[in-house]
Motif scaffolding. Sequence first.
Motif, PDB file in Angstrom:
ATOM      1  N   PHE A  38      -1.751 -48.425-109.085  1.00  0.00           N
ATOM      2  CA  PHE A  38      -3.286 -48.154-108.400  1.00  0.00           C
ATOM      3  C   PHE A  38      -3.380 -46.848-107.883  1.00  0.00           C
ATOM      4  O   PHE A  38      -2.541 -46.436-107.115  1.00  0.00           O
ATOM      5  N   LEU A  39      -4.256 -46.263-108.182  1.00  0.00           N
ATOM      6  CA  LEU A  39      -4.689 -44.939-107.670  1.00  0.00           C
ATOM      7  C   LEU A  39      -5.785 -44.809-106.548  1.00  0.00           C
ATOM      8  O   LEU A  39      -6.972 -44.931-107.169  1.00  0.00           O
ATOM      9  N   SER A  40      -5.467 -44.802-105.449  1.00  0.00           N
ATOM     10  CA  SER A  40      -6.610 -45.070-104.303  1.00  0.00           C
ATOM     11  C   SER A  40      -6.557 -44.196-103.032  1.00  0.00           C
ATOM     12  O   SER A  40      -5.407 -43.552-102.871  1.00  0.00           O
ATOM     13  N   ARG A  41      -7.360 -44.199-102.324  1.00  0.00           N
ATOM     14  CA  ARG A  41      -7.738 -42.975-101.279  1.00  0.00           C
ATOM     15  C   ARG A  41      -6.590 -43.349-100.151  1.00  0.00           C
ATOM     16  O   ARG A  41      -6.018 -42.547 -99.506  1.00  0.00           O
ATOM     17  N   ARG A  42      -6.679 -44.778 -99.808  1.00  0.00           N
ATOM     18  CA  ARG A  42      -5.923 -45.107 -98.697  1.00  0.00           C
ATOM     19  C   ARG A  42      -4.999 -46.370 -98.760  1.00  0.00           C
ATOM     20  O   ARG A  42      -5.377 -47.239 -99.609  1.00  0.00           O
ATOM     21  N   ASP A  43      -3.903 -46.459 -98.186  1.00  0.00           N
ATOM     22  CA  ASP A  43      -3.137 -47.680 -98.048  1.00  0.00           C
ATOM     23  C   ASP A  43      -3.790 -48.494 -96.788  1.00  0.00           C
ATOM     24  O   ASP A  43      -4.603 -47.870 -95.986  1.00  0.00           O
ATOM     25  N   LEU A 112      -2.881 -47.825-115.748  1.00  0.00           N
ATOM     26  CA  LEU A 112      -3.294 -46.919-114.586  1.00  0.00           C
ATOM     27  C   LEU A 112      -4.827 -47.302-114.017  1.00  0.00           C
ATOM     28  O   LEU A 112      -5.490 -47.450-114.733  1.00  0.00           O
ATOM     29  N   VAL A 113      -4.874 -47.698-112.669  1.00  0.00           N
ATOM     30  CA  VAL A 113      -6.272 -48.166-112.226  1.00  0.00           C
ATOM     31  C   VAL A 113      -6.509 -47.220-111.154  1.00  0.00           C
ATOM     32  O   VAL A 113      -5.821 -47.181-110.082  1.00  0.00           O
ATOM     33  N   GLU A 114      -7.748 -46.344-111.479  1.00  0.00           N
ATOM     34  CA  GLU A 114      -8.230 -45.522-110.761  1.00  0.00           C
ATOM     35  C   GLU A 114      -9.318 -46.397-109.785  1.00  0.00           C
ATOM     36  O   GLU A 114     -10.423 -46.760-110.424  1.00  0.00           O
ATOM     37  N   VAL A 115      -9.095 -46.300-108.444  1.00  0.00           N
ATOM     38  CA  VAL A 115     -10.076 -46.913-107.598  1.00  0.00           C
ATOM     39  C   VAL A 115     -11.223 -45.893-107.259  1.00  0.00           C
ATOM     40  O   VAL A 115     -10.618 -44.962-106.476  1.00  0.00           O
ATOM     41  N   CYS A 116     -12.581 -45.921-107.786  1.00  0.00           N
ATOM     42  CA  CYS A 116     -13.455 -44.972-107.708  1.00  0.00           C
ATOM     43  C   CYS A 116     -14.355 -45.229-106.582  1.00  0.00           C
ATOM     44  O   CYS A 116     -15.170 -46.135-106.648  1.00  0.00           O
ATOM     45  N   ASN A 117     -14.275 -44.658-105.382  1.00  0.00           N
ATOM     46  CA  ASN A 117     -14.967 -44.871-104.258  1.00  0.00           C
ATOM     47  C   ASN A 117     -15.401 -43.775-103.514  1.00  0.00           C
ATOM     48  O   ASN A 117     -14.966 -42.952-102.586  1.00  0.00           O
ATOM     49  N   GLY A 118     -16.404 -42.946-104.453  1.00  0.00           N
ATOM     50  CA  GLY A 118     -16.937 -41.821-103.931  1.00  0.00           C
ATOM     51  C   GLY A 118     -16.152 -40.595-104.781  1.00  0.00           C
ATOM     52  O   GLY A 118     -16.556 -40.428-105.991  1.00  0.00           O
ATOM     53  N   LEU A 119     -15.565 -39.812-104.082  1.00  0.00           N
ATOM     54  CA  LEU A 119     -14.583 -38.804-104.827  1.00  0.00           C
ATOM     55  C   LEU A 119     -13.543 -39.191-105.871  1.00  0.00           C
ATOM     56  O   LEU A 119     -12.837 -40.305-105.733  1.00  0.00           O
ATOM     57  N   PRO A 120     -13.747 -38.840-107.294  1.00  0.00           N
ATOM     58  CA  PRO A 120     -12.877 -39.340-108.166  1.00  0.00           C
ATOM     59  C   PRO A 120     -11.756 -38.458-108.214  1.00  0.00           C
ATOM     60  O   PRO A 120     -11.560 -37.447-107.917  1.00  0.00           O
TER      61      PRO A 120
END
Length: 404
Positions: A38-43, A112-120
């Motif tokens: 998972f590729l995400s902005r925050r833990d 790969l899971v890209e979590v897209c929440n605003g900035l990609p």
Amino acid sequence: MPQHGPPTPPLAAPPAPRTSLRPPQPQEPTVQPRRIVFLSRRDLGNPAAGGSELLVDRLADGLTALGHEVTLLCGGPTARRNYRVVSAGGDLGHFLRARRTFEKHIGGCDLLVEVCNGLPYLTPLWHRGPSLCLVNHVHTELWGMRFPGPAAGLGRRLEHWALSAAQRDNLLVAVSPSTANALGALGVDRERIRVVHNGVESPQALTARSPEPLFLAVGRLVEYKRIDLLLRLWERVRPVTGGRLVIVGDGPERRRLEAMAGPGVVFKGYVSEVEKHELLCASWLLLHPSAVEGWGLVVTEAATRGTPSVGFDVPGLRDSVEDGVTGVLARGESSFAAAWCALALSAERRTAMGRAAMRQAERYRWSGTVSAFRAVAAEAVGAAVPQQQPKTPGPVPAGAVALR
């Protein structure tokens, strides 16, 4: 450490239920990806974490329990989990370091899971292999609330291009029909959209309801949650209902909100899960004035305690609140205040809506969310075609910089 050698054999598994925008298709035996990143902005341990981070944590934890090797690649700070967590730097700087950190410390994966929440992260430009895009909500209206005109315009264009063009060969997972419709409005092929709802934990034994009027708002104190609007409405509601308005959560808006709060308002900041449970049980109503949501996870959390919600008729809340049955969706500020007062003054209506909300919430548990997501993950791996080069999804919008 980087992983070398041949790919780890995937997990074989029978198909699991899924939620899709298209009619069910004949299903064949699926092959589950073993290594998922998972590729995400925050833990979830980040002070700025919210519903998106909780969703990723529950997915990662659930998949780990089912035998998958899960890694979360994100910005710091991070905490220890049942799955591996790799920090790529600070909250914003990690966007630029994501690719290098992936190559250096992870090396490869089956999905790969890209979590897209605003900035990609623009992973289709640099990642080879099966991918998914997980979307909580599209930020179209929110860019203008957080940034000045030119920056907001650039952010909107980049997000829209990333979701519609860069991800054009991948499946996209939306957390609600509202988010799925927003993706469709951007031009995303609806055949590629899957809906996987948020879940909730099965609540512990309920605690007592407050004998005095108690109203609750829960969420990050940021602009689009519109707690300032709630405070203004409280000045109209309090003379009618009395009682207290309790606000749980923290964020950059807290000091400004505390300065404008009138009598009867209590800011709790962050609370433990135990205290949150007690507040959800004690509250007469959950108030959710947000401008947009992906789903509105706290609405379902309140529903498991028999507490109805009052919100606005906006994306996300249209999915988690059944208007007039499990709560009320207002069309404007005056109707929000009117619904707030009417429910506060009618214990019979509150009780009926609370029972209906509890029945509805029984359909949403994290085990079902993990199962549905796992089915889509298998579908993404099964549909992937081996590629020798990264995808080239077309030109990046003017003014944007590809993360290379």
